[in-house]
Design a protein around this motif. Structure first.
Motif, PDB file in Angstrom:
ATOM      1  N   ASP A   1       0.839  -1.204   0.000  1.00 52.61           N
ATOM      2  CA  ASP A   1       0.000   0.000   0.000  1.00 52.61           C
ATOM      3  C   ASP A   1       0.872   1.252   0.000  1.00 52.61           C
ATOM      4  N   THR A   2       0.879   1.958  -1.115  1.00 54.27           N
ATOM      5  CA  THR A   2       1.679   3.181  -1.219  1.00 54.27           C
ATOM      6  C   THR A   2       0.795   4.425  -1.215  1.00 54.27           C
ATOM      7  N   ALA A   3      -0.508   4.249  -1.066  1.00 54.93           N
ATOM      8  CA  ALA A   3      -1.419   5.397  -1.030  1.00 54.93           C
ATOM      9  C   ALA A   3      -0.998   6.297   0.139  1.00 54.93           C
ATOM     10  N   PRO A   4      -1.038   7.590  -0.034  1.00 54.47           N
ATOM     11  CA  PRO A   4      -1.625   8.380  -1.112  1.00 54.47           C
ATOM     12  C   PRO A   4      -0.674   8.674  -2.280  1.00 54.47           C
ATOM     13  N   TYR A   5       0.441   7.971  -2.377  1.00 54.70           N
ATOM     14  CA  TYR A   5       1.405   8.318  -3.424  1.00 54.70           C
ATOM     15  C   TYR A   5       1.205   7.495  -4.679  1.00 54.70           C
TER      16      TYR A   5
ATOM     17  N   GLU B   1       0.809   9.429   6.278  1.00 56.86           N
ATOM     18  CA  GLU B   1      -0.188  10.253   5.586  1.00 56.86           C
ATOM     19  C   GLU B   1      -1.572   9.596   5.608  1.00 56.86           C
ATOM     20  N   ARG B   2      -1.595   8.280   5.774  1.00 59.81           N
ATOM     21  CA  ARG B   2      -2.882   7.582   5.908  1.00 59.81           C
ATOM     22  C   ARG B   2      -3.370   7.594   7.343  1.00 59.81           C
ATOM     23  N   GLY B   3      -2.561   8.197   8.254  1.00 60.80           N
ATOM     24  CA  GLY B   3      -2.971   8.298   9.652  1.00 60.80           C
ATOM     25  C   GLY B   3      -2.652   7.061  10.473  1.00 60.80           C
ATOM     26  N   GLU B   4      -1.738   6.218   9.978  1.00 63.50           N
ATOM     27  CA  GLU B   4      -1.388   5.005  10.720  1.00 63.50           C
ATOM     28  C   GLU B   4      -0.180   5.236  11.618  1.00 63.50           C
ATOM     29  N   GLU B   5      -0.059   4.391  12.650  1.00 61.90           N
ATOM     30  CA  GLU B   5       1.128   4.398  13.515  1.00 61.90           C
ATOM     31  C   GLU B   5       2.298   3.812  12.738  1.00 61.90           C
ATOM     32  N   VAL B   6       3.479   4.398  12.857  1.00 67.06           N
ATOM     33  CA  VAL B   6       4.644   3.807  12.180  1.00 67.06           C
ATOM     34  C   VAL B   6       5.822   3.687  13.134  1.00 67.06           C
TER      35      VAL B   6
END
Ligand SMILES: CC1=C(CCC(=O)O)c2cc3nc(cc4[nH]c(cc5[nH]c(cc1n2)c(C)c5CCC(=O)O)c(CCC(=O)O)c4C)C(CCC(=O)O)=C3C
Ligand SMILES: [Fe+2]
Length: 362
Positions: free
Chosen positions: A4-8, A323-328
């Motif tokens: 998953d590379t969204a939003p890119y 940018e998707r609002g996930e924890e990293v």
């Protein structure tokens, strides 16, 4: 399954650019120094460095090789994104690349800048170049995010450790015993370092963190604590303006006077063997060492080391998740925390007056 590379929908490699043939050299130098107050003599001198190598900088071919390696890494790991390339100072220029991206339907791209540290020259100036290019393309230009500074990412630091070890192994036994490891980067005006990063001094502080981390890992690997220090190359600008010192050549001469038998030169300030490396280090500093009777070995730059290539994917997936609002989990090594995603307001200011810049905090 693609990752998953969204939003890119694209990666953009943002670099410096360099001349491809002798006729390119002067116009390239004019692009680099426009409005930067560089004395004419310095330009003539640097032009000679390029002519000495056939009027061609290796930097563009190195970026082409890097892009091929990143594309291959993307293909083999399920990252389904096209990779574009644009430069500040030479063809392919950023504005032309952004136009092509727009024509290809790219909406939002993550940018990897071929400069690992904070400073006006290494960060904000590229952000200004991006703003200018977006303005040139106008309506429909892709939205751009800059991937964070990677000086302390393991994908950058680990190749430097191995390169330092290999270079040390290249010295004769006697020279190696008391060798000094000279970590070298591009000098910048002191005032530019004083204002680098959100609190100032970030250019030197980030380099020192890399020096300490690589030095410590080399100690662990060799069981020997080599003397390590940060030195500078490629000083430019008028003589009355203070730039970061010591200069690598001065330092090699001093070490020779103190009886040091060998130096290992580790270009932590650069990501590939471009002109600063092959001229300022491999030609000039090496000649200084020879003349002073000091053994000299230069460590490789990160180049297309698979760990450095994989770092691009790691930073891209990390930022996409943010940018998707996930924890990293952000990879980093050494004393400094992982760098910010968006540059704080006033970070690495343009000392010649405010210009629009992208990728900052609102
Ligand atoms: C921090 C930094 C990096 C590392 C970060 C990054 O990679 O961006 C870097 C990289 C590079 N610098 C390069 C070339 C040049 N830099 C110059 C001039 C300057 N560099 C500066 C700083 C930096 N430069 C500064 C403060 C100036 C003075 C003018 C000004 O204040 O802007 C000049 C003009 C002549 C001269 O003044 O020496 C040239 C030709 C090339 C291309 C090499 C090739 O062709 O292979 C690369 C990768
Ligand atoms: Fe430069």
């Amino acid at each position: 399954m693609p990752l998953d590379t969204a939003p890119y929908d694209a990666l953009l490699l943002v670099s410096f650019g360099g001349p491809e043939k002798p006729d390119d050299v002067l116009p390239f130098l004019e692009n680099v120094t426009r409005g930067r107050g560089i004395p004419r003599e310095r330009l003539v001198e640097v032009g000679e460095h390029y002519y000495g190598f056939g009027g061609r900088s290796p930097i563009n071919d190195q970026n082409r090789a890097f892009i091929s390696a990143v594309e291959e890494d993307f293909r083999s790991t399920g990252v389904d994104l096209p990779v574009y390339w644009g430069n500040r100072n030479w063809d392919p220029y950023l504005a032309d690349t952004l136009q092509r991206m727009k024509d290809d339907g790219i909406k939002r791209a993550a940018c990897l800048v071929t400069s690992a540290y904070s400073s006006y020259s290494g960060c904000r100036q590229y952000r200004e170049n991006l703003a200018e290019a977006v303005a040139t393309v106008g309506e429909g230009a892709p939205e751009l995010d800059r991937l964070r500074h990677y000086f302390n990412h393991p994908g950058f630091v680990e190749p430097m450790v191995d390169a330092t070890l290999s270079a040390l192994a290249g010295l004769g036994d006697a020279a190696r015993r008391d060798a000094h490891v000279l970590f070298v980067t591009h000098s910048i005006p002191e005032s530019m370092n004083d204002t680098a990063g959100p609190e100032g001094g970030a250019y030197v502080a980030q380099h020192r963190a890399v020096v300490d981390e690589v030095g410590e890992r080399v100690r662990q690997e060799t069981g020997h604590r080599y003397a390590t220090e940060l030195v500078f190359c490629s000083r430019s600008g008028p003589p009355h303006v203070p730039w970061l010192e010591p200069d690598i050549n001065d330092r090699i001469e001093e070490l020779a006077r103190q009886g040091v038998g060998g130096v290992v030169v580790v270009p932590i300030g650069f990501v590939s063997d471009h002109m600063e490396v092959i001229y300022d280090l491999d030609t000039e500093a090496q000649a200084t060492a020879e003349k002073a009777g000091v053994e000299f070995a230069r460590a490789a730059t990160a180049g297309v080391d698979p760990r450095f290539v994989a770092m691009v994917r790691d930073l891209l997936l990390e930022r996409a998740a943010v940018e998707r609002g996930e924890e990293v989990r952000r990879e980093s090594v050494g004393a400094l925390a992982p760098s910010w995603d968006r540059c704080p307001v006033g970070c690495c200011p343009n000392q010649r007056g405010d210009k629009p810049a992208l990728c900052g905090q609102a």
